[in-house]
Design a protein around this motif. Structure first.
Motif, PDB file in Angstrom:
ATOM      1  N   LYS A 602       0.851  -1.191   0.000  1.00  0.00           N
ATOM      2  CA  LYS A 602       0.000   0.000   0.000  1.00  0.00           C
ATOM      3  C   LYS A 602       0.885   1.239   0.000  1.00  0.00           C
ATOM      4  O   LYS A 602       1.973   1.226   0.573  1.00  0.00           O
ATOM      5  CB  LYS A 602      -0.860   0.033   1.274  1.00  0.00           C
ATOM      6  N   ALA A 603       0.386   2.314  -0.588  1.00  0.00           N
ATOM      7  CA  ALA A 603       1.072   3.611  -0.491  1.00  0.00           C
ATOM      8  C   ALA A 603       0.043   4.641  -0.031  1.00  0.00           C
ATOM      9  O   ALA A 603      -1.132   4.553  -0.404  1.00  0.00           O
ATOM     10  CB  ALA A 603       1.651   4.020  -1.837  1.00  0.00           C
ATOM     11  N   PRO A 604       0.495   5.603   0.777  1.00  0.00           N
ATOM     12  CA  PRO A 604      -0.474   6.568   1.308  1.00  0.00           C
ATOM     13  C   PRO A 604      -1.036   7.489   0.226  1.00  0.00           C
ATOM     14  O   PRO A 604      -0.357   7.775  -0.762  1.00  0.00           O
ATOM     15  CB  PRO A 604       0.344   7.389   2.312  1.00  0.00           C
ATOM     16  N   VAL A 605      -2.278   7.931   0.435  1.00  0.00           N
ATOM     17  CA  VAL A 605      -2.855   8.986  -0.407  1.00  0.00           C
ATOM     18  C   VAL A 605      -2.711  10.281   0.363  1.00  0.00           C
ATOM     19  O   VAL A 605      -3.221  10.401   1.478  1.00  0.00           O
ATOM     20  CB  VAL A 605      -4.363   8.753  -0.638  1.00  0.00           C
ATOM     21  N   TYR A 606      -2.014  11.236  -0.192  1.00  0.00           N
ATOM     22  CA  TYR A 606      -1.894  12.547   0.462  1.00  0.00           C
ATOM     23  C   TYR A 606      -2.854  13.525  -0.185  1.00  0.00           C
ATOM     24  O   TYR A 606      -2.823  13.701  -1.415  1.00  0.00           O
ATOM     25  CB  TYR A 606      -0.463  13.071   0.341  1.00  0.00           C
ATOM     26  N   HIS A 607      -3.664  14.145   0.648  1.00  0.00           N
ATOM     27  CA  HIS A 607      -4.563  15.166   0.117  1.00  0.00           C
ATOM     28  C   HIS A 607      -3.867  16.514   0.263  1.00  0.00           C
ATOM     29  O   HIS A 607      -3.840  17.106   1.338  1.00  0.00           O
ATOM     30  CB  HIS A 607      -5.910  15.111   0.848  1.00  0.00           C
ATOM     31  N   LEU A 608      -3.299  16.963  -0.811  1.00  0.00           N
ATOM     32  CA  LEU A 608      -2.482  18.179  -0.793  1.00  0.00           C
ATOM     33  C   LEU A 608      -3.329  19.429  -1.022  1.00  0.00           C
ATOM     34  O   LEU A 608      -2.902  20.534  -0.762  1.00  0.00           O
ATOM     35  CB  LEU A 608      -1.392  18.088  -1.874  1.00  0.00           C
TER      36      LEU A 608
END
Ligand SMILES: Cc1cc2nc3c(=O)[nH]c(=O)nc-3n(C[C@H](O)[C@H](O)[C@H](O)COP(=O)(O)OP(=O)(O)OC[C@H]3O[C@@H](n4cnc5c(N)ncnc54)[C@H](O)[C@@H]3O)c2cc1C
Length: 610
Positions: A602-608
């Protein structure tokens, strides 16, 4: 082997001269005035790729000069449509540059429609602008031709080369000329893969002689994914296949109809149906159903559910709009500039949309990274925006050094479309030139053994046929080889039945996927015995092998994500709900090039963007 080998040493090699590839060639010249830039294209760049036939709308234009939209708005839009999961750094990076690419198209002679009142580009919807786009592709191809040192048309690239001095660094590519049969070796310091998405990995609705009629270009064979996977690049979101609601049998586009003509849908009994599925959808995905605009997959879900409930077919109500002669003209022109075959289908079935509401249907799934979904390679993001997990080198560089991507090739970047793919090509090329300059032009080391081994592999299907055909006494079935069409039908059947295609209403589960993966692995062994009777069939054989690798990746990712994130694209019957607690993340895979083993993470989802 008596086949001629043609060598080409260059700095930047662009694989696939579609929208991403033409943008890459153009921009590589701008930053790399003294570099040698080469394009290798399977067809002819004048009419290749998904835009070959032309388009009626450029689907991604911010209009920042007129305060219409900002890049942040586009990130919010793409994120919403993908149920929360996109690479926001890449999306923002594309969106902040896309307008300048569109302005170039106009400068190069692409005719745009203008709003008579404001003089702005004519909007079809919030993001789309309307063009007279039959010649869109030749126009961008011309820019690439004026920029590249050499364009090789008719080269099917089959494998990437790897540097033998530096582990995990790309060194070029090989392929063959589909007309002359020559073997081509491109040794390059950086490679930009922009070879489009994948159709014909799932069984299509069209059958028999019509099977070439699919929504996505039938020649898009997943090469962008397979080439990168073979080289050991990490992939992301490969489970995020796309299913389109389109006019039946011709796959004519519906965007202009919904947005400009304001047509709407009904079930077979003339009833509005989307609102009926609200509670059901809410139970599956929670508050995502309340988002505006409604995510594309959820609208599909309502359509699929309504048909399953026995109230099909779904119709597009055109009878009202078509009473207005201007809208009638726009409706027909929309097909003539982009999907002539839809007009032909209607003519052949006595459908005049002024008097008969035409049917819509949902397509078989496709894999792509530039339209409304975001499958593709995991790549490094822009230096000024990307968090650490998204940034390890040069912008748009994959996890293999020197290997860049654009358009469908790159994952996490939905809703880029034609203009965004061209823009990504430009971004990738700028970074590739920097990569080459930072390395002080250090060339990769490629031994004759590496290229000779690949040469043998590439032409093996011709050899298989030559030897095996002696065993045939009649017909096309041989005990010792498979024809590409036979292999293709077998692949499509397995993907359809086990990985969530049309015949199972896009449904799958862990048991089906595990079995499907076993069958795909057996197929991999069998495809060593593909037989090609001529160069055309050799191309088909390699397209099939690329499709198989893409399919294996799709199946692995679909098994890994234990939730139903995008109902209407596919369903995990064993996990029928969206699960933000555990799966609000991106999925990554890597296939070990030596062992063929897949590793998932898994890789994180960053909400930029807020
Ligand atoms: C049916 C359809 C309708 C669309 N409508 C719109 C629209 O209205 N507006 C809009 O803006 N966008 C639209 N798009 C999206 C747009 O077409 C794509 O986003 C864009 O073309 C993707 O660019 P790309 O470079 O990744 O792929 P492509 O443009 O498809 O280019 C891929 C290139 O790689 C070549 N290639 C493939 N395999 C190999 C190989 N092994 N070796 C060498 N070359 C290879 C192909 O021949 C092709 O030239 C549509 C797409 C589709 C499929």
């Amino acid at each position: 082997m008596g086949i001629k080998t043609v060598y080409e040493d260059c700095d930047v090699l662009v694989v696939g001269g579609g929208m991403g590839g033409t943008g890459a060639a153009y921009e590589a010249r701008y930053w790399g005035r003294d570099l040698k830039i080469v394009v290798a294209e399977k067809a002819n760049i004048d009419r290749s790729g998904a835009v070959a036939q032309g388009l009626y709308a450029i689907n991604c234009y911010m209009g920042t000069q007129w305060d219409e939209n900002n890049p942040e708005d586009h990130v919010r839009y793409a994120r919403n449509d993908l149920m929360g999961l996109v690479r926001e750094d890449l999306a923002f990076d594309m969106a902040r540059h896309v307008d300048s690419a569109v302005h170039k198209f106009e400068e190069w002679g692409l005719p745009f429609m203008h709003d008579p009142d404001t003089g702005h580009y004519q909007r079809e919807g919030k993001w789309q602008i309307m063009i007279h786009g039959e010649s869109y592709k030749p126009i961008v191809a011309n820019a690439a031709r004026n920029s590249a040192d050499k364009i090789y048309n008719r080269i099917m690239v089959t494998h990437l080369l790897m540097d033998e001095n530096k582990p995990n660094r790309v060194g070029g590519a090989v392929g063959f000329n589909v007309r002359t049969g020559d073997f081509h070796v491109f040794r390059a310091k950086a490679v930009i893969v922009s070879a489009g998405g994948a159709s014909h990995i799932f069984k299509p609705r069209s059958v028999g002689e019509g099977m070439g009629r699919t929504w996505y270009a039938p020649w898009s064979s997943g090469s962008a994914y397979a080439l990168s996977i073979q080289a050991g690049a990490k992939m992301t979101q490969m489970e995020n296949r796309i299913v389109l609601a389109r006019f039946k049998d011709g796959y004519g586009p519906v965007g202009a109809y919904f947005l400009h003509l304001k047509t709407y849908t009904q079930n077979g009994y003339g009833e509005e149906y989307e609102s009926k599925w609200y509670d059901d959808t809410k139970a599956m995905v929670g508050e995502y159903i309340d988002h505006h605009p409604t995510p594309t997959c959820l609208r599909n879900h309502a359509m699929v559910s309504e048909v399953k409930a026995g109230r099909g077919p779904i119709h597009m109500v055109t009878k009202e709009a078509f009473q207005d002669p201007h809208l009638e003209q726009v409706g027909w022109e929309n097909f003539l500039g982009m999907t002539v075959s839809q007009a032909v289908v209607w003519a052949s079935q006595d459908i005049d949309p002024k008097y008969i509401n035409p049917e819509l249907t949902t397509s078989e799934p496709y894999v792509m990274g530039s339209h409304a979904t975001c499958s593709g390679a995991w790549c490094s993001g822009p230096e000024d925006l990307s968090p650490d997990e998204y940034q390890w080198g040069y912008n748009r560089m994959m996890t293999v050094d020197g290997l860049f991507g654009a358009g469908d090739a790159i994952g996490g970047t939905a809703h880029a479309f034609s203009s965004g793919s061209f823009t990504e090509g430009r971004i990738a090329a700028k970074a590739a030139v920097k990569y080459i300059k930072d390395l002080r032009n250090e060339a990769p080391s490629i031994s004759d053994k590496q290229t000779e081994d690949l040469k043998k592999t590439v032409y093996q299907p011709l050899e298989n046929y030559q030897v095996g055909r002696n065993e045939i006494v009649g017909g096309t079935v041989s005990p010792s080889y498979l024809l590409p069409i036979q292999g293709l039908q077998r692949l499509e059947k397995v993907m359809d039945e086990y990985v969530g295609g049309i015949s199972v209403n896009y449904m799958t589960n862990d048991k089906l996927l595990e079995r499907g993966i076993d069958l795909l692995n057996i197929m991999e062994e069998d495809f060593e015995h593909l037989g090609a009777e001529d160069l055309h069939q050799l191309q088909r054989a390699w397209e099939l092998k690329h499709r198989l690798l893409t399919s294996q990746s799709v199946a692995q990712h679909t098994l890994f994500r234990e939730e139903t994130r995008w109902p209407g694209y596919y369903y995990r019957g064993d996990h029928m709900k969206l699960d933000d607690d555990n799966w609000h993340c991106l999925t990554l895979s890597r296939r070990d090039p030596e062992s063929g083993e897949w590793a998932m993470e898994k890789a994180p989802v960053y909400h930029l963007v807020d």
